[in-house]
Design a protein around this motif. Structure first.
Motif, mmCIF file in Angstrom:
data_model
loop_
_atom_site.group_PDB
_atom_site.id
_atom_site.type_symbol
_atom_site.label_atom_id
_atom_site.label_comp_id
_atom_site.label_asym_id
_atom_site.label_seq_id
_atom_site.Cartn_x
_atom_site.Cartn_y
_atom_site.Cartn_z
ATOM 1 N N ILE A 1 1.255 -1.225 29.904
ATOM 2 C CA ILE A 1 0.691 -0.242 30.790
ATOM 3 C C ILE A 1 0.256 -0.850 32.042
ATOM 4 O O ILE A 1 0.629 -0.280 33.327
ATOM 5 C CB ILE A 1 -0.494 0.560 30.329
ATOM 6 C CG1 ILE A 1 -0.071 1.212 28.752
ATOM 7 C CG2 ILE A 1 -1.160 1.525 31.107
ATOM 8 C CD1 ILE A 1 -1.146 1.646 28.029
ATOM 9 N N SER B 1 6.120 3.312 29.920
ATOM 10 C CA SER B 1 4.665 3.195 30.049
ATOM 11 C C SER B 1 3.928 4.557 29.613
ATOM 12 O O SER B 1 2.834 4.472 29.125
ATOM 13 C CB SER B 1 4.187 2.764 31.411
ATOM 14 O OG SER B 1 4.455 1.421 31.572
ATOM 15 N N ILE B 2 4.548 5.636 30.276
ATOM 16 C CA ILE B 2 3.990 6.995 29.922
ATOM 17 C C ILE B 2 4.026 7.261 28.391
ATOM 18 O O ILE B 2 3.126 7.956 27.891
ATOM 19 C CB ILE B 2 4.578 8.049 30.621
ATOM 20 C CG1 ILE B 2 3.627 9.344 30.860
ATOM 21 C CG2 ILE B 2 5.883 8.423 30.063
ATOM 22 C CD1 ILE B 2 2.747 9.117 31.734
ATOM 23 N N ILE C 1 1.122 5.451 26.682
ATOM 24 C CA ILE C 1 -0.143 6.172 26.849
ATOM 25 C C ILE C 1 -0.075 7.502 25.843
ATOM 26 O O ILE C 1 -1.006 7.561 25.182
ATOM 27 C CB ILE C 1 -0.227 6.661 28.339
ATOM 28 C CG1 ILE C 1 -0.350 5.272 29.082
ATOM 29 C CG2 ILE C 1 -1.445 7.551 28.575
ATOM 30 C CD1 ILE C 1 -0.084 5.570 30.559
ATOM 31 N N LEU C 2 0.840 8.239 25.979
ATOM 32 C CA LEU C 2 1.032 9.347 24.856
ATOM 33 C C LEU C 2 0.834 9.026 23.555
ATOM 34 O O LEU C 2 -0.030 9.414 22.747
ATOM 35 C CB LEU C 2 2.188 9.956 24.940
ATOM 36 C CG LEU C 2 2.454 10.777 26.379
ATOM 37 C CD1 LEU C 2 3.919 11.332 26.291
ATOM 38 C CD2 LEU C 2 1.417 11.938 26.472
ATOM 39 N N SER D 1 -11.543 7.260 30.302
ATOM 40 C CA SER D 1 -10.579 8.256 30.471
ATOM 41 C C SER D 1 -10.404 8.478 32.019
ATOM 42 O O SER D 1 -9.594 8.953 32.440
ATOM 43 C CB SER D 1 -11.061 9.664 29.903
ATOM 44 O OG SER D 1 -11.321 9.887 28.738
ATOM 45 N N GLY E 1 -8.065 5.610 32.463
ATOM 46 C CA GLY E 1 -6.645 6.086 31.827
ATOM 47 C C GLY E 1 -6.033 7.104 32.770
ATOM 48 O O GLY E 1 -4.636 7.271 32.978
ATOM 49 N N GLY E 2 -6.850 7.978 33.183
ATOM 50 C CA GLY E 2 -6.316 9.320 33.993
ATOM 51 C C GLY E 2 -5.595 8.624 35.314
ATOM 52 O O GLY E 2 -4.617 9.002 35.812
ATOM 53 N N ILE F 1 -2.261 7.003 34.335
ATOM 54 C CA ILE F 1 -1.388 8.426 34.143
ATOM 55 C C ILE F 1 -0.777 8.750 35.370
ATOM 56 O O ILE F 1 0.290 8.939 35.792
ATOM 57 C CB ILE F 1 -2.045 9.337 33.305
ATOM 58 C CG1 ILE F 1 -2.416 8.924 31.949
ATOM 59 C CG2 ILE F 1 -0.980 10.645 33.369
ATOM 60 C CD1 ILE F 1 -3.049 9.951 31.237
ATOM 61 N N ASN G 1 1.662 6.386 36.868
ATOM 62 C CA ASN G 1 2.940 6.355 36.230
ATOM 63 C C ASN G 1 3.687 7.753 36.326
ATOM 64 O O ASN G 1 4.996 7.719 36.775
ATOM 65 C CB ASN G 1 2.754 6.452 34.929
ATOM 66 C CG ASN G 1 2.697 4.953 34.458
ATOM 67 O OD1 ASN G 1 3.637 4.255 33.989
ATOM 68 N ND2 ASN G 1 1.470 4.432 34.175
ATOM 69 N N LEU G 2 2.898 8.782 36.887
ATOM 70 C CA LEU G 2 3.483 10.017 37.302
ATOM 71 C C LEU G 2 4.313 9.986 38.366
ATOM 72 O O LEU G 2 5.378 10.643 38.981
ATOM 73 C CB LEU G 2 2.655 11.249 37.183
ATOM 74 C CG LEU G 2 2.219 11.753 35.560
ATOM 75 C CD1 LEU G 2 1.244 12.887 35.706
ATOM 76 C CD2 LEU G 2 3.614 12.063 34.812
ATOM 77 N N TRP H 1 7.390 8.362 38.269
ATOM 78 C CA TRP H 1 8.391 9.365 37.559
ATOM 79 C C TRP H 1 9.063 10.235 38.618
ATOM 80 O O TRP H 1 10.042 10.581 38.785
ATOM 81 C CB TRP H 1 7.847 10.309 36.518
ATOM 82 C CG TRP H 1 7.857 9.552 35.257
ATOM 83 C CD1 TRP H 1 6.956 8.579 34.729
ATOM 84 C CD2 TRP H 1 8.833 9.895 34.185
ATOM 85 N NE1 TRP H 1 7.370 8.088 33.498
ATOM 86 C CE2 TRP H 1 8.580 8.853 32.907
ATOM 87 C CE3 TRP H 1 9.994 10.532 34.195
ATOM 88 C CZ2 TRP H 1 9.196 8.927 31.893
ATOM 89 C CZ3 TRP H 1 10.691 10.375 32.906
ATOM 90 C CH2 TRP H 1 10.341 9.636 31.801
#
Length: 395
Positions: A217, A225-226, A229-230, A360, A363-364, A367, A370-371, A374
């Protein structure tokens, strides 16, 4: 006057980078490392230990405990350049600065400076990873490929890069784009080299991948990576990350077939090949293999094309893409700040990898980062596909 200003800028930016590296300013960057040029000196130390040179100084008992994490061709190269290998990194870094500056020759210098000083770029330079050398060879590849007179010579940097690291093999696509429906000597020769490298080296690359200790990550560039995380959130240990990444790639390619833009026929083609090279490396690296975040430096091959074709592709989407690119280049600072804010490392050391409102936040942000990757790769696929169909493949 323009050349003088450019040389002043190159000198100033080079001096700035060397100051950041030599005065340990890089320690304030979110690159989570303790040693300058650790990747570059690792190759030197491993070779020294194998050949009984400076054994005590290099702590060979520890170094040789683990297998060499690069193709063995690096050790063969060191046989010839060992005396000045350690100093070579400075020449390579200066060349990197000069080349990246040249790519921004028609773009305001602030964009180059923001790229050069970004955590992604500093991570590459601070570690002295051999990715810098690959980048320079790929720059040579682009120049030779664009030249009608020397196009056959582009096979040389293609082969060299692919032997040093496997991901440049994806550039075989570039050889087949032009004169798409014709079988040429260039295509035959490069295919022969491609298959030869696969035959003799692919097993070694798979082995290196199996022993290479890459995070899942942090400071990672890859679609996997995503899914990691999931997996952490959903607790599904049997997820096949590689398969999910490939399926995602195929879905995006399928979606891109419905996003047709007729204006792509009227593109400014000066930086077209460079864009396709950058997109090929970024997309293939993202979906097929996790790599360290410095792989994202190839986004610099994409930016000149975006700047010169804003109105044709769409000013809004290109401006948003450029904003997203620079945001993700610097995004690790937001993650680092959030870790300090919530005491992330203290929570991990005392309670392990738990999920609460403090973790979180970190972590948020991970995320979101990573988005953004994407989002960028999605549009690279859409734009690249339209370019290839409209400019090279004529039905």
């Amino acid at each position: 006057m323009k050349l003088k200003i450019n040389y002043k800028y190159i000198f100033s930016s080079t001096l700035l980078i060397l100051i950041i590296l030599k005065t340990n300013i890089w320690k304030y960057y979110p690159i989570y490392s303790n040693e300058l040029f650790s990747d570059w000196t690792y190759i030197l130390k491993y070779y020294s230990c194998l050949n009984n040179i400076n054994i005590i100084e290099n702590n060979c008992s520890k170094i040789l405990t683990y297998k060499f994490v690069y193709p063995k061709i690096w050790l063969n190269i060191l046989y010839y350049i060992y005396p000045f290998f350690n100093s070579l990194i400075y020449i390579i870094i200066i060349s990197y600065i000069f080349v990246t500056h040249n790519l921004f020759k028609n773009i305001p210098k602030i964009y180059h400076l923001l790229f050069l000083l970004s955590p992604t770029s500093i991570l590459l330079l601070q570690r002295g990873n051999n990715e810098i050398l690959i980048f320079l060879f790929i720059f040579i590849f682009i120049g030779l490929f664009k030249s009608k007179q020397f196009q056959y010579l582009s096979i040389i940097p293609f082969v060299i890069c692919s032997l040093l690291k496997i991901y440049p093999l994806s550039l075989i696509i570039i050889f087949f784009i032009q004169k798409f429906k014709k079988i040429t000597y260039l295509k035959i020769i490069v295919t022969a080299f491609f298959l030869t490298i696969i035959f003799f080296s692919f097993r070694e690359f798979l082995y290196i991948k199996s022993i290479f200790n890459l995070g899942k990550i942090t400071l990672v560039y890859g679609a996997d990576s995503i899914f990691h995380i999931l997996n952490f959130i959903l607790k599904r240990p049997n997820l096949n990350y590689q398969l999910l990444s490939i399926i995602s790639l195929l879905l995006i390619i399928s979606i891109s077939t419905y996003m047709k833009i007729e204006r792509y026929k009227n593109l400014n083609n000066e930086n077209l090949i460079m864009f396709l090279v950058g997109s090929t490396i970024l997309v293939s690296s993202f979906f097929f293999n996790l790599s360290f975040e410095y792989r994202f430096i190839y986004i610099i091959l994409v930016l000149p094309f975006f700047f010169e074709n804003k109105k044709i592709i769409g000013t809004k989407i290109i401006n948003f893409l450029i904003l997203s690119i620079y945001l993700v280049l610097w995004f690790e600072f937001f993650i680092l700040f959030s870790k300090h804010l919530v005491g992330f490392e203290a929570i991990r050391s005392t309670e392990g990898n738990i999920l609460n409102y403090k973790t979180s936040i970190v972590g948020g942000l991970i995320i979101i980062k990573n988005l953004i990757y994407w989002f960028i790769n999605f549009w690279l696929i859409v734009i690249s596909r339209n370019i290839i169909v409209k400019n090279f493949i004529r039905f």
